[in-house]
Write a protein that holds these residues in place. Structure first.
Motif, PDB file in Angstrom:
ATOM      1  N   ALA A  75       0.837  -1.197   0.000  1.00  0.00           N
ATOM      2  CA  ALA A  75       0.000   0.000   0.000  1.00  0.00           C
ATOM      3  C   ALA A  75       0.870   1.244   0.000  1.00  0.00           C
ATOM      4  CB  ALA A  75      -0.920   0.017   1.233  1.00  0.00           C
ATOM      5  N   GLU A  76       0.330   2.296  -0.578  1.00  0.00           N
ATOM      6  CA  GLU A  76       0.935   3.625  -0.474  1.00  0.00           C
ATOM      7  C   GLU A  76      -0.071   4.528   0.207  1.00  0.00           C
ATOM      8  OE1 GLU A  76       3.789   3.198  -4.409  1.00  0.00           O
ATOM      9  OE2 GLU A  76       2.246   4.745  -4.405  1.00  0.00           O
ATOM     10  N   THR A  77       0.408   5.314   1.163  1.00  0.00           N
ATOM     11  CA  THR A  77      -0.500   6.148   1.936  1.00  0.00           C
ATOM     12  C   THR A  77      -0.093   7.610   1.862  1.00  0.00           C
ATOM     13  OG1 THR A  77      -1.603   6.391   4.082  1.00  0.00           O
ATOM     14  CG2 THR A  77       0.752   5.913   4.130  1.00  0.00           C
ATOM     15  N   PHE A  78      -1.095   8.469   1.812  1.00  0.00           N
ATOM     16  CA  PHE A  78      -0.864   9.909   1.787  1.00  0.00           C
ATOM     17  C   PHE A  78      -0.627  10.407   3.211  1.00  0.00           C
ATOM     18  CE2 PHE A  78      -3.811   9.318  -1.923  1.00  0.00           C
ATOM     19  CZ  PHE A  78      -2.849   9.508  -2.892  1.00  0.00           C
ATOM     20  N   LEU A  79       0.430  11.175   3.380  1.00  0.00           N
ATOM     21  CA  LEU A  79       0.833  11.723   4.675  1.00  0.00           C
ATOM     22  C   LEU A  79       0.941  13.239   4.557  1.00  0.00           C
ATOM     23  CD1 LEU A  79       3.794   9.233   5.201  1.00  0.00           C
ATOM     24  CD2 LEU A  79       1.464   8.947   6.059  1.00  0.00           C
ATOM     25  N   SER A  80       0.387  13.951   5.512  1.00  0.00           N
ATOM     26  CA  SER A  80       0.371  15.414   5.416  1.00  0.00           C
ATOM     27  C   SER A  80       1.166  16.051   6.558  1.00  0.00           C
ATOM     28  CB  SER A  80      -1.072  15.930   5.460  1.00  0.00           C
ATOM     29  OG  SER A  80      -1.815  15.427   4.378  1.00  0.00           O
ATOM     30  N   PRO A  81       2.311  16.669   6.252  1.00  0.00           N
ATOM     31  CA  PRO A  81       3.041  17.412   7.273  1.00  0.00           C
ATOM     32  C   PRO A  81       2.193  18.509   7.909  1.00  0.00           C
ATOM     33  CG  PRO A  81       4.456  17.031   5.390  1.00  0.00           C
ATOM     34  CD  PRO A  81       3.075  16.588   4.986  1.00  0.00           C
ATOM     35  N   ASP A  82       1.114  18.922   7.233  1.00  0.00           N
ATOM     36  CA  ASP A  82       0.187  19.881   7.830  1.00  0.00           C
ATOM     37  C   ASP A  82      -0.356  19.347   9.150  1.00  0.00           C
ATOM     38  OD1 ASP A  82      -0.553  21.952   5.422  1.00  0.00           O
ATOM     39  OD2 ASP A  82      -0.161  19.946   4.663  1.00  0.00           O
ATOM     40  N   PHE A  83      -0.617  18.050   9.202  1.00  0.00           N
ATOM     41  CA  PHE A  83      -1.156  17.424  10.409  1.00  0.00           C
ATOM     42  C   PHE A  83      -0.060  16.838  11.288  1.00  0.00           C
ATOM     43  CE2 PHE A  83      -4.707  16.417   7.246  1.00  0.00           C
ATOM     44  CZ  PHE A  83      -5.398  17.585   7.527  1.00  0.00           C
ATOM     45  N   CYS A  84       1.137  16.718  10.746  1.00  0.00           N
ATOM     46  CA  CYS A  84       2.251  16.090  11.463  1.00  0.00           C
ATOM     47  C   CYS A  84       3.350  17.114  11.724  1.00  0.00           C
ATOM     48  CB  CYS A  84       2.802  14.913  10.652  1.00  0.00           C
ATOM     49  SG  CYS A  84       1.619  13.605  10.337  1.00  0.00           S
ATOM     50  N   GLY A  85       3.133  17.984  12.670  1.00  0.00           N
ATOM     51  CA  GLY A  85       4.146  18.962  13.039  1.00  0.00           C
ATOM     52  C   GLY A  85       3.982  20.328  12.412  1.00  0.00           C
ATOM     53  N   GLY A  86       2.843  20.581  11.793  1.00  0.00           N
ATOM     54  CA  GLY A  86       2.575  21.921  11.255  1.00  0.00           C
ATOM     55  C   GLY A  86       3.562  22.367  10.192  1.00  0.00           C
ATOM     56  N   ARG A  87       4.042  21.425   9.377  1.00  0.00           N
ATOM     57  CA  ARG A  87       4.959  21.683   8.268  1.00  0.00           C
ATOM     58  C   ARG A  87       6.341  22.151   8.729  1.00  0.00           C
ATOM     59  NH1 ARG A  87       0.314  23.948   7.342  1.00  0.00           N
ATOM     60  NH2 ARG A  87       1.144  26.021   7.736  1.00  0.00           N
ATOM     61  N   ASP A  88       6.668  21.920   9.973  1.00  0.00           N
ATOM     62  CA  ASP A  88       8.023  22.176  10.472  1.00  0.00           C
ATOM     63  C   ASP A  88       8.869  20.940  10.165  1.00  0.00           C
ATOM     64  OD1 ASP A  88       9.947  23.700  12.441  1.00  0.00           O
ATOM     65  OD2 ASP A  88       9.903  21.600  13.113  1.00  0.00           O
ATOM     66  N   VAL A  89       9.971  21.129   9.477  1.00  0.00           N
ATOM     67  CA  VAL A  89      10.765  19.992   9.001  1.00  0.00           C
ATOM     68  C   VAL A  89      11.252  19.114  10.146  1.00  0.00           C
ATOM     69  CG1 VAL A  89      12.861  19.303   7.787  1.00  0.00           C
ATOM     70  CG2 VAL A  89      11.464  21.158   6.874  1.00  0.00           C
ATOM     71  N   ILE A  90      11.755  19.724  11.225  1.00  0.00           N
ATOM     72  CA  ILE A  90      12.277  18.936  12.344  1.00  0.00           C
ATOM     73  C   ILE A  90      11.165  18.113  12.985  1.00  0.00           C
ATOM     74  CG2 ILE A  90      13.315  19.061  14.635  1.00  0.00           C
ATOM     75  CD1 ILE A  90      14.865  21.520  13.670  1.00  0.00           C
ATOM     76  N   ALA A  91      10.008  18.746  13.205  1.00  0.00           N
ATOM     77  CA  ALA A  91       8.879  18.022  13.793  1.00  0.00           C
ATOM     78  C   ALA A  91       8.390  16.928  12.850  1.00  0.00           C
ATOM     79  CB  ALA A  91       7.749  18.998  14.120  1.00  0.00           C
ATOM     80  N   TRP A  92       8.314  17.250  11.555  1.00  0.00           N
ATOM     81  CA  TRP A  92       7.882  16.276  10.553  1.00  0.00           C
ATOM     82  C   TRP A  92       8.756  15.032  10.597  1.00  0.00           C
ATOM     83  CZ3 TRP A  92       4.915  13.670   7.558  1.00  0.00           C
ATOM     84  CH2 TRP A  92       5.378  13.049   6.410  1.00  0.00           C
ATOM     85  N   LYS A  93      10.048  15.196  10.733  1.00  0.00           N
ATOM     86  CA  LYS A  93      10.958  14.054  10.773  1.00  0.00           C
ATOM     87  C   LYS A  93      10.665  13.156  11.973  1.00  0.00           C
ATOM     88  CE  LYS A  93      14.827  16.057   8.192  1.00  0.00           C
ATOM     89  NZ  LYS A  93      16.246  16.494   8.236  1.00  0.00           N
ATOM     90  N   GLU A  94      10.247  13.747  13.080  1.00  0.00           N
ATOM     91  CA  GLU A  94       9.919  12.947  14.264  1.00  0.00           C
ATOM     92  C   GLU A  94       8.658  12.112  14.010  1.00  0.00           C
ATOM     93  OE1 GLU A  94       9.587  15.666  17.485  1.00  0.00           O
ATOM     94  OE2 GLU A  94      11.742  16.107  17.568  1.00  0.00           O
ATOM     95  N   TYR A  95       7.662  12.730  13.403  1.00  0.00           N
ATOM     96  CA  TYR A  95       6.445  11.987  13.058  1.00  0.00           C
ATOM     97  C   TYR A  95       6.770  10.883  12.053  1.00  0.00           C
ATOM     98  CZ  TYR A  95       3.146  15.212  15.306  1.00  0.00           C
ATOM     99  OH  TYR A  95       2.417  15.954  16.222  1.00  0.00           O
ATOM    100  N   LEU A  96       7.568  11.231  11.073  1.00  0.00           N
ATOM    101  CA  LEU A  96       7.915  10.277  10.030  1.00  0.00           C
ATOM    102  C   LEU A  96       8.636   9.070  10.604  1.00  0.00           C
ATOM    103  CD1 LEU A  96       7.963   9.579   7.042  1.00  0.00           C
ATOM    104  CD2 LEU A  96      10.036  10.965   6.814  1.00  0.00           C
ATOM    105  N   HIS A  97       9.548   9.298  11.522  1.00  0.00           N
ATOM    106  CA  HIS A  97      10.276   8.192  12.158  1.00  0.00           C
ATOM    107  C   HIS A  97       9.294   7.244  12.843  1.00  0.00           C
ATOM    108  CE1 HIS A  97      13.458   6.057  14.309  1.00  0.00           C
ATOM    109  NE2 HIS A  97      12.723   6.188  15.395  1.00  0.00           N
ATOM    110  N   ALA A  98       8.292   7.798  13.525  1.00  0.00           N
ATOM    111  CA  ALA A  98       7.311   6.974  14.231  1.00  0.00           C
ATOM    112  C   ALA A  98       6.489   6.135  13.257  1.00  0.00           C
ATOM    113  CB  ALA A  98       6.393   7.861  15.070  1.00  0.00           C
ATOM    114  N   MET A  99       6.089   6.735  12.130  1.00  0.00           N
ATOM    115  CA  MET A  99       5.292   6.001  11.146  1.00  0.00           C
ATOM    116  C   MET A  99       6.115   4.921  10.458  1.00  0.00           C
ATOM    117  SD  MET A  99       2.813   8.990   9.555  1.00  0.00           S
ATOM    118  CE  MET A  99       4.056  10.297   9.412  1.00  0.00           C
ATOM    119  N   LYS A 100       7.354   5.224  10.149  1.00  0.00           N
ATOM    120  CA  LYS A 100       8.225   4.233   9.525  1.00  0.00           C
ATOM    121  C   LYS A 100       8.459   3.049  10.467  1.00  0.00           C
ATOM    122  CE  LYS A 100      11.980   5.551   7.453  1.00  0.00           C
ATOM    123  NZ  LYS A 100      13.244   6.289   7.186  1.00  0.00           N
ATOM    124  N   GLU A 101       8.644   3.351  11.734  1.00  0.00           N
ATOM    125  CA  GLU A 101       8.852   2.294  12.733  1.00  0.00           C
ATOM    126  C   GLU A 101       7.639   1.358  12.773  1.00  0.00           C
ATOM    127  OE1 GLU A 101       8.707   3.134  17.145  1.00  0.00           O
ATOM    128  OE2 GLU A 101      10.857   2.771  16.929  1.00  0.00           O
TER     129      GLU A 101
END
Length: 329
Positions: A89-115
């Motif tokens: 599957a491929e899923t749409f992910l929105s940094p708007d909802f994951c850290g308010g488009r802040d790159v550092i915060a986005w990376k933290e959310y992304l790490h959690a989803m990848k895990e």
């Protein structure tokens, strides 16, 4: 036959939109958030039309506030997918909802989803990849910020860039900077068009954004010349029949144009979009399409072959998924 265990490839799935209602209600209770207006008396998501659907969707996402919330969400969604035979599957992910488009915060959310995705692959045998998605009705400026988040995390697990949201606001070309940024970072491109925006929105997407896939795209059927263009260029449509029926675009699966588009040589795939909102699963999509068009194993095998060829993944992953599909054929 039952289609539940038939292996499936899904390309159009919104992560937040795939959140089981029970998961969202439980998270809301943990956080003391009132979501009474989000659900009906049976506990299902409640909305009147597409605009209201977007409002309910965004209201439901307010319970998702931390990377840990998204880790749990990813596992819950992938469990549902795997139960319905989805192996990729491929899923749409929105940094708007994951850290308010802040790159550092986005990376933290992304790490959690990848895990969570790695855990699901090991335990459930389902492979997930992410497509970073800007929100059309948030405007081009915020889309630029989203594209920068995408570019900063491109490669490996993040394989694509796209756009969702209200098709009634602005033109596809207004977001060209964001798509150019993502393309330069090596990301593959898709965008929602031809759902409520009509055939012209598909033309804009292909001409102005140079995407290789279109989310929905079904309104192309209203323009025979456009259908020919899609067939000739090989642009792939991420078709979500149950979503289109639930939102009133078509009265039934039998009236849906997916079969006519396929017969015209357009490359179509099947996905669920926001499955619990539309009371569907990949199993139900197969069942309804079989009932409406008498499609069988050969048809769904062909649809899966198109989907995995169009997937935004590396060749090693593609080869592995193809082997799984072939083993089940």
């Amino acid at each position: 036959m039952s289609w539940k265990d038939f292996p499936k490839v899904e390309l159009h799935l919104h992560l937040e939109g795939a959140a089981p209602p029970a998961f969202v209600r439980g998270l809301a209770q943990e956080k003391g958030i009132n979501l009474d207006r989000v659900f009906d008396e049976r506990g299902n998501y409640a909305f009147r039309d597409f605009t209201h659907f977007l409002q309910v969707y965004e209201a439901a996402t307010q319970v998702l506030k931390t990377p840990e919330d998204y880790r749990r969400l990813t596992l819950a969604v992938l469990e549902q997918c795997a139960e319905n035979g989805v192996i990729y599957a491929e899923t749409f992910l929105s940094p708007d909802f994951c850290g308010g488009r802040d790159v550092i915060a986005w990376k933290e959310y992304l790490h959690a989803m990848k895990e969570a995705a790695q855990q699901a692959e090991a335990q459930m045998g389902i492979t997930l990849r992410g497509i970073v998605t800007c929100i059309r009705h948030f405007g081009p400026d915020k889309a630029r910020e989203t594209a920068i988040c995408a570019a900063e995390t491109a490669g490996g697990w993040i394989t694509g860039f796209g756009m969702g949201g209200d098709e009634g606001l602005g033109r596809q070309g207004d977001f060209a900077w964001a798509f150019d940024c993502a393309r330069e970072a090596g990301l593959r491109l898709t965008t929602h068009a031809g759902e409520f925006g009509g055939p012209e929105s598909i033309r804009q997407a292909v001409q102005d954004l140079k995407v290789e896939r279109i989310g929905h795209g079904v309104r192309a059927i209203e323009d025979p010349a456009l259908v020919d263009i899609l067939a000739e260029t090989g642009v792939v449509l991420e078709v979500c029949p149950g979503s289109n029926v639930a939102l009133g675009l078509y009265p039934s699966y039998g009236a849906h144009p997916i079969a006519r588009l396929r017969e015209a040589g357009v490359k179509v795939t099947v996905s669920t979009d926001d499955p619990p909102f539309f009371n569907t699963t990949m199993t139900r999509e197969y069942e309804e399409l079989e009932r409406a068009f008498r499609w069988g194993i050969e048809d769904f095998t062909a649809l899966n072959a198109i989907a995995i060829d169009a997937a935004f993944c590396d060749e090693g992953t593609r080869t592995g998924i193809k082997e799984k599909l072939e083993q089940a054929a």
